[in-house]
Design a protein around this motif. Structure first.
Motif, PDB file in Angstrom:
ATOM      1  N   ILE A  71      -2.096  -0.906   2.754  1.00 24.65           N
ATOM      2  CA  ILE A  71      -1.182  -1.225   1.731  1.00 24.65           C
ATOM      3  C   ILE A  71       0.113  -0.594   1.607  1.00 24.65           C
ATOM      4  O   ILE A  71       1.224  -1.013   1.616  1.00 24.65           O
ATOM      5  CB  ILE A  71      -1.919  -1.244   0.193  1.00 24.65           C
ATOM      6  N   LYS A  75       3.964  -2.444   2.118  1.00 27.37           N
ATOM      7  CA  LYS A  75       5.065  -2.149   1.007  1.00 27.37           C
ATOM      8  C   LYS A  75       6.121  -1.549   1.649  1.00 27.37           C
ATOM      9  O   LYS A  75       7.340  -1.996   1.546  1.00 27.37           O
ATOM     10  CB  LYS A  75       4.591  -1.107  -0.062  1.00 27.37           C
ATOM     11  N   ASN A  95      -1.970  -8.900  -0.835  1.00 28.56           N
ATOM     12  CA  ASN A  95      -3.114  -7.994  -0.714  1.00 28.56           C
ATOM     13  C   ASN A  95      -3.730  -7.667  -2.150  1.00 28.56           C
ATOM     14  O   ASN A  95      -3.257  -8.495  -3.122  1.00 28.56           O
ATOM     15  CB  ASN A  95      -2.793  -6.739  -0.113  1.00 28.56           C
ATOM     16  N   SER A  96      -4.765  -6.645  -2.113  1.00 28.16           N
ATOM     17  CA  SER A  96      -5.553  -6.870  -3.521  1.00 28.16           C
ATOM     18  C   SER A  96      -4.680  -5.948  -4.646  1.00 28.16           C
ATOM     19  O   SER A  96      -4.949  -5.914  -5.932  1.00 28.16           O
ATOM     20  CB  SER A  96      -6.915  -5.916  -3.272  1.00 28.16           C
ATOM     21  N   SER A  97      -3.456  -5.552  -4.290  1.00 24.08           N
ATOM     22  CA  SER A  97      -2.698  -4.829  -5.330  1.00 24.08           C
ATOM     23  C   SER A  97      -1.804  -5.759  -6.106  1.00 24.08           C
ATOM     24  O   SER A  97      -1.061  -5.480  -7.425  1.00 24.08           O
ATOM     25  CB  SER A  97      -1.840  -3.979  -4.616  1.00 24.08           C
ATOM     26  N   ASP A 272      -4.804   4.257  -9.622  1.00 28.44           N
ATOM     27  CA  ASP A 272      -4.604   2.803  -9.607  1.00 28.44           C
ATOM     28  C   ASP A 272      -3.362   2.497  -8.751  1.00 28.44           C
ATOM     29  O   ASP A 272      -2.490   3.268  -8.365  1.00 28.44           O
ATOM     30  CB  ASP A 272      -4.427   2.515 -10.962  1.00 28.44           C
ATOM     31  N   SER A 273      -3.076   1.172  -8.307  1.00 28.23           N
ATOM     32  CA  SER A 273      -2.052   0.752  -7.383  1.00 28.23           C
ATOM     33  C   SER A 273      -0.624   1.129  -7.905  1.00 28.23           C
ATOM     34  O   SER A 273       0.184   1.529  -7.111  1.00 28.23           O
ATOM     35  CB  SER A 273      -2.246  -0.850  -7.239  1.00 28.23           C
ATOM     36  N   ARG A 274      -0.440   0.976  -9.318  1.00 27.78           N
ATOM     37  CA  ARG A 274       0.851   1.222  -9.778  1.00 27.78           C
ATOM     38  C   ARG A 274       1.156   2.639  -9.675  1.00 27.78           C
ATOM     39  O   ARG A 274       2.453   3.181  -8.875  1.00 27.78           O
ATOM     40  CB  ARG A 274       0.994   0.877 -11.265  1.00 27.78           C
ATOM     41  N   ARG A 276      -0.103   4.655  -6.999  1.00 29.20           N
ATOM     42  CA  ARG A 276       0.166   4.901  -5.431  1.00 29.20           C
ATOM     43  C   ARG A 276       1.480   4.294  -5.252  1.00 29.20           C
ATOM     44  O   ARG A 276       2.077   5.213  -4.198  1.00 29.20           O
ATOM     45  CB  ARG A 276      -0.915   4.066  -4.653  1.00 29.20           C
ATOM     46  N   VAL A 277       2.030   3.197  -5.421  1.00 30.57           N
ATOM     47  CA  VAL A 277       3.370   2.691  -5.244  1.00 30.57           C
ATOM     48  C   VAL A 277       4.415   3.698  -5.715  1.00 30.57           C
ATOM     49  O   VAL A 277       5.292   3.892  -4.966  1.00 30.57           O
ATOM     50  CB  VAL A 277       3.332   1.168  -5.658  1.00 30.57           C
TER      51      VAL A 277
END
Length: 307
Positions: A71, A75, A95-97, A272-274, A276-277
């Motif tokens: 992921i 991005k 993707n799953s995010s 959580d994805s936020r 990580r991003v």
């Protein structure tokens, strides 16, 4: 099938990517893919693998489907492509995010023909609803990044990768496939080509000699965390990635570095994805100097000053 001249390819390289010339086998690979041939590419990290499918994707009709296991990498590459142009919809990832609303926006851009590159995780590619959706869009080619994940003999085997060929056949589009990896023994190379049904592909193998890389192995001591702090402080303002074997150690070391006035952030699959991003973006935008991560981070991240 439309044919492209060397001049048109060079113009795209300059106008979109800002480069005056290609590196290594890039031009040969791009010309082969534009002619509709399958390609198998072994090229070291930093050799410019992503350009080999990004440039043809922008030139060919339809959308290139880029299959990637990470992921973070998706991005990073989507942001980079969007920065080259004015149209946000030119590149997307699936993707799953993503939320349901975001997925619908991606699909609208694909159906309208805006999107030239779509990055998908292998898990997303194999979902029945996505297989049916891909049957309705114009696909230019498939690019399989980190292709060594296909091989049971490889160090990074991902079972979903071995389903890619059957899913491509189920989608039913007769388009070229380019598989790319930085590392593959002859056994792994053979396994990848056999699994993807591309034994007749044009094969491009670049040198693995990287004179700009320096390796040093040191004995680990009880004070390793303090030694890491000392090392980082001896390289002020430099970017670096520290890899740990567990999420717990990632969190502990990132906190320890922060206490020692080092701009460090954690990165692992438990966040959580936020978060990580955000942490990835802060690292790429130099708001943080150090990422402490599990091995999920860093493959293909486009940052030229990483130690």
């Amino acid at each position: 099938m439309k044919t492209f001249t060397d001049k048109e390819i060079q113009q795209t390289l300059k106008s979109v990517f800002g480069f005056d010339k290609f590196k290594g086998d890039q031009l040969k690979i791009i010309k082969s893919l534009l002619k509709g041939k399958d390609c198998f590419v072994i090229m070291p990290t930093g050799g410019g693998k992503s350009l080999c499918y990004q440039l043809p994707a922008l030139m060919k009709e339809g959308t290139a489907i880029i299959i990637s296991p990470l992921i973070a990498l998706m991005k990073n590459q989507v942001d980079a492509i969007r920065n080259f142009g004015t149209e946000m919809g030119i590149a997307h990832f699936l993707n799953s995010s993503l939320t349901k609303m975001e997925i619908n926006e991606v699909k609208q851009d694909l159906l309208s023909g805006k999107t030239k590159l779509l990055y998908v995780a292998p898990e997303s590619l194999t979902k029945e609803e996505n297989v049916q959706f891909f049957q309705d869009i114009d696909i230019s080619f498939y690019a399989i990044d980190e292709a060594h994940c296909i091989s049971e003999w490889g160090h990074d085997f991902r079972p979903e990768y071995r389903r890619i060929r059957s899913i491509i056949e189920k989608i039913g589009k007769k388009v070229p496939v380019i598989a790319l990896t930085a590392t593959a023994t002859p056994k792994v190379q053979s396994d990848i080509q056999k699994n993807l049904g591309m034994e007749k592909a044009d094969v491009f193998i670049s040198s693995f000699n990287r004179p700009n890389l320096y390796y040093e192995i040191r004995e680990k001591t009880k004070d390793v965390d303090k030694e890491v702090v000392k090392f980082i402080k001896n390289h002020p303002g430099k970017s670096g990635i520290i890899y740990c074997l567990s999420r717990k150690k990632v969190e502990e070391l990132a906190s320890f570095l922060q206490v020692n006035k080092i701009k460090a952030l954690p990165y692992h699959a438990g966040l959580d994805s936020r978060t990580r991003v955000q942490n990835q973006d802060d690292f790429l935008m130099e708001k943080a100097d150090v990422i402490v991560a599990t091995i999920a981070f860093g493959m293909g991240i486009d940052k030229p000053d990483v130690r």
